[in-house]
Design a protein around this motif. Sequence first.
Motif, PDB file in Angstrom:
ATOM      1  N   ASN A 174      -5.210  -7.302  -2.046  1.00  0.00           N
ATOM      2  CA  ASN A 174      -5.587  -6.493  -3.217  1.00  0.00           C
ATOM      3  C   ASN A 174      -4.267  -5.675  -3.595  1.00  0.00           C
ATOM      4  OD1 ASN A 174      -6.649  -5.478  -5.624  1.00  0.00           O
ATOM      5  ND2 ASN A 174      -8.648  -5.813  -4.900  1.00  0.00           N
ATOM      6  N   VAL A 175      -3.471  -5.885  -4.360  1.00  0.00           N
ATOM      7  CA  VAL A 175      -2.298  -5.158  -4.886  1.00  0.00           C
ATOM      8  C   VAL A 175      -2.562  -3.929  -5.691  1.00  0.00           C
ATOM      9  CG1 VAL A 175      -0.019  -5.332  -6.246  1.00  0.00           C
ATOM     10  CG2 VAL A 175      -0.705  -7.345  -4.883  1.00  0.00           C
ATOM     11  N   LYS A 176      -3.744  -4.183  -6.289  1.00  0.00           N
ATOM     12  CA  LYS A 176      -4.249  -3.079  -7.130  1.00  0.00           C
ATOM     13  C   LYS A 176      -5.019  -1.969  -6.372  1.00  0.00           C
ATOM     14  CE  LYS A 176      -4.297  -5.810 -11.478  1.00  0.00           C
ATOM     15  NZ  LYS A 176      -5.268  -6.136 -12.701  1.00  0.00           N
ATOM     16  N   ARG A 177      -5.539  -2.335  -5.102  1.00  0.00           N
ATOM     17  CA  ARG A 177      -6.406  -1.453  -4.280  1.00  0.00           C
ATOM     18  C   ARG A 177      -6.012  -1.458  -3.009  1.00  0.00           C
ATOM     19  NH1 ARG A 177     -12.627  -3.227  -5.165  1.00  0.00           N
ATOM     20  NH2 ARG A 177     -13.032  -1.131  -4.529  1.00  0.00           N
ATOM     21  N   PRO A 178      -4.713  -0.690  -2.769  1.00  0.00           N
ATOM     22  CA  PRO A 178      -4.274  -0.612  -1.322  1.00  0.00           C
ATOM     23  C   PRO A 178      -5.396  -0.188  -0.338  1.00  0.00           C
ATOM     24  CG  PRO A 178      -3.472   1.284  -2.835  1.00  0.00           C
ATOM     25  CD  PRO A 178      -4.134   0.154  -3.518  1.00  0.00           C
ATOM     26  N   PHE A 179      -5.285  -0.531   0.891  1.00  0.00           N
ATOM     27  CA  PHE A 179      -6.073  -0.285   2.052  1.00  0.00           C
ATOM     28  C   PHE A 179      -5.385   0.920   2.830  1.00  0.00           C
ATOM     29  CE2 PHE A 179      -8.573  -0.915   5.690  1.00  0.00           C
ATOM     30  CZ  PHE A 179      -9.719  -1.361   5.292  1.00  0.00           C
ATOM     31  N   PHE A 180      -6.284   1.855   3.238  1.00  0.00           N
ATOM     32  CA  PHE A 180      -5.727   2.912   3.773  1.00  0.00           C
ATOM     33  C   PHE A 180      -6.501   3.213   5.276  1.00  0.00           C
ATOM     34  CE2 PHE A 180      -4.256   4.036  -0.454  1.00  0.00           C
ATOM     35  CZ  PHE A 180      -3.104   4.538  -0.081  1.00  0.00           C
ATOM     36  N   VAL A 181      -5.867   3.261   6.411  1.00  0.00           N
ATOM     37  CA  VAL A 181      -6.518   3.675   7.583  1.00  0.00           C
ATOM     38  C   VAL A 181      -6.274   4.946   7.989  1.00  0.00           C
ATOM     39  CG1 VAL A 181      -7.077   2.876  10.123  1.00  0.00           C
ATOM     40  CG2 VAL A 181      -6.538   1.256   8.206  1.00  0.00           C
ATOM     41  N   HIS A 182      -7.105   5.829   8.008  1.00  0.00           N
ATOM     42  CA  HIS A 182      -6.740   7.435   8.283  1.00  0.00           C
ATOM     43  C   HIS A 182      -7.061   7.583   9.699  1.00  0.00           C
ATOM     44  CE1 HIS A 182      -6.293   8.300   3.853  1.00  0.00           C
ATOM     45  NE2 HIS A 182      -7.266   7.359   3.848  1.00  0.00           N
ATOM     46  N   THR A 183      -6.043   8.121  10.508  1.00  0.00           N
ATOM     47  CA  THR A 183      -6.438   8.611  11.796  1.00  0.00           C
ATOM     48  C   THR A 183      -5.882  10.173  11.713  1.00  0.00           C
ATOM     49  OG1 THR A 183      -4.343   8.116  12.880  1.00  0.00           O
ATOM     50  CG2 THR A 183      -5.819   6.165  12.534  1.00  0.00           C
ATOM     51  N   ASN A 184      -6.249  10.825  13.164  1.00  0.00           N
ATOM     52  CA  ASN A 184      -5.760  12.008  13.414  1.00  0.00           C
ATOM     53  C   ASN A 184      -4.273  12.566  12.919  1.00  0.00           C
ATOM     54  OD1 ASN A 184      -6.448  14.793  13.985  1.00  0.00           O
ATOM     55  ND2 ASN A 184      -5.655  14.615  16.110  1.00  0.00           N
ATOM     56  N   LYS A 185      -3.419  11.648  13.540  1.00  0.00           N
ATOM     57  CA  LYS A 185      -2.042  11.604  13.322  1.00  0.00           C
ATOM     58  C   LYS A 185      -1.295  11.084  12.174  1.00  0.00           C
ATOM     59  CE  LYS A 185       0.137  13.508  16.137  1.00  0.00           C
ATOM     60  NZ  LYS A 185       0.536  15.065  15.824  1.00  0.00           N
TER      61      LYS A 185
END
Length: 360
Positions: free
Chosen positions: A182-193
């Motif tokens: 989905n180009v309009k809604r990027p996917f983010f994976v947040h970790t501690n670092k």
Amino acid sequence: MGKSRFIELMAKRMGKTATAEELAELEMFFEQFPEYKKVYDVTGALKGNDGQINAARQKDTRKKLETLWYKIKNSSDTPEAFFETNNVRPLFKWQWAAAAVLILGIAGGLFFTGKWRRDNPEVKLVMNNISVPYGTTRTLVMPDGTRVKLNAGSTFSYPSVFAKNTRDVSLNGEGFFEVTHNVKRPFFVHTNKLTVKVLGTVFNVKAYNNDKTVETTLLKGKVQVELKDNPEKNIILLPNEKLMVANNQPQTDAMPLANSKEAKIEYQVTTLPVLKPDGIKETAWLDNRILFTNELFEDVAKQIERKYNVQMVFEDASLKTEQISGLLDKESLQSALQIIEATTPFKYRTEGKIIYLSKK
């Protein structure tokens, strides 16, 4: 899938706003919990009769159905058990449940539109928090159809409904992601670092707080990684590349970080050898295997703890730096230790779920 997610998908289906991925997620849910298929079937049967609700009784009916559905949403019972314990007449129990979903479906066009989300920003705060015990793994399907498999000892958080412009999740542990494009809604994976940004791809993130490094391994597509300690530095990974970032570790006698060359390296990108998919150690855990080549015994011990749900205690600290190689597949814990014992000079004793390791 929680009850709130089930209600959301049913409402979207009735309101004809569900995407193909959401319909597929709903079907997968019915395969796992066929008892809920009755709600789906009866709702479909009642759909053609929604106009027959008497206008004078609509307000009262809505109030009763909302009260009933509130109980359903907050009950830990199965649908059958819920209606039995709440003395709902058997002849009408599925019709009442379906009608409740029907009402939500009628309002679905408003309830699940972007306007409703903008007017009610608190909906973004409704989070699903997943904890995976040692000795197990878990597979989830996100609201957008993205699939993630979580390794043992992981915690994972994601919203029941993604925001309008982004898809954000948080991970402490290890997860294998297959992200819906989905180009309009990027996917983010947040970790501690670090934070991994993708549009649609397949990758693995290993981010346990007690590991020496945080790793991102890309199999398909392209990802952008932002370091939390250096947000201006964006690292682009291509297929078959792995990023390793030094994790904050407490100083010990066995590993003085002040004198460690590795501690001075902020991050490192390596290219993986060309192997068959099942020969990559970074994703061996997907098949419940541990593959290690010249790795420190201390690091392998952590993987053993997660796989077998035990605690490994080094009575002799020098054992931690022993380099070992091998493959643990379907062996029992005792067999796994014997395999390592054949090439490494150590002995062990077991007390419940604690394994004590010492020099021979």
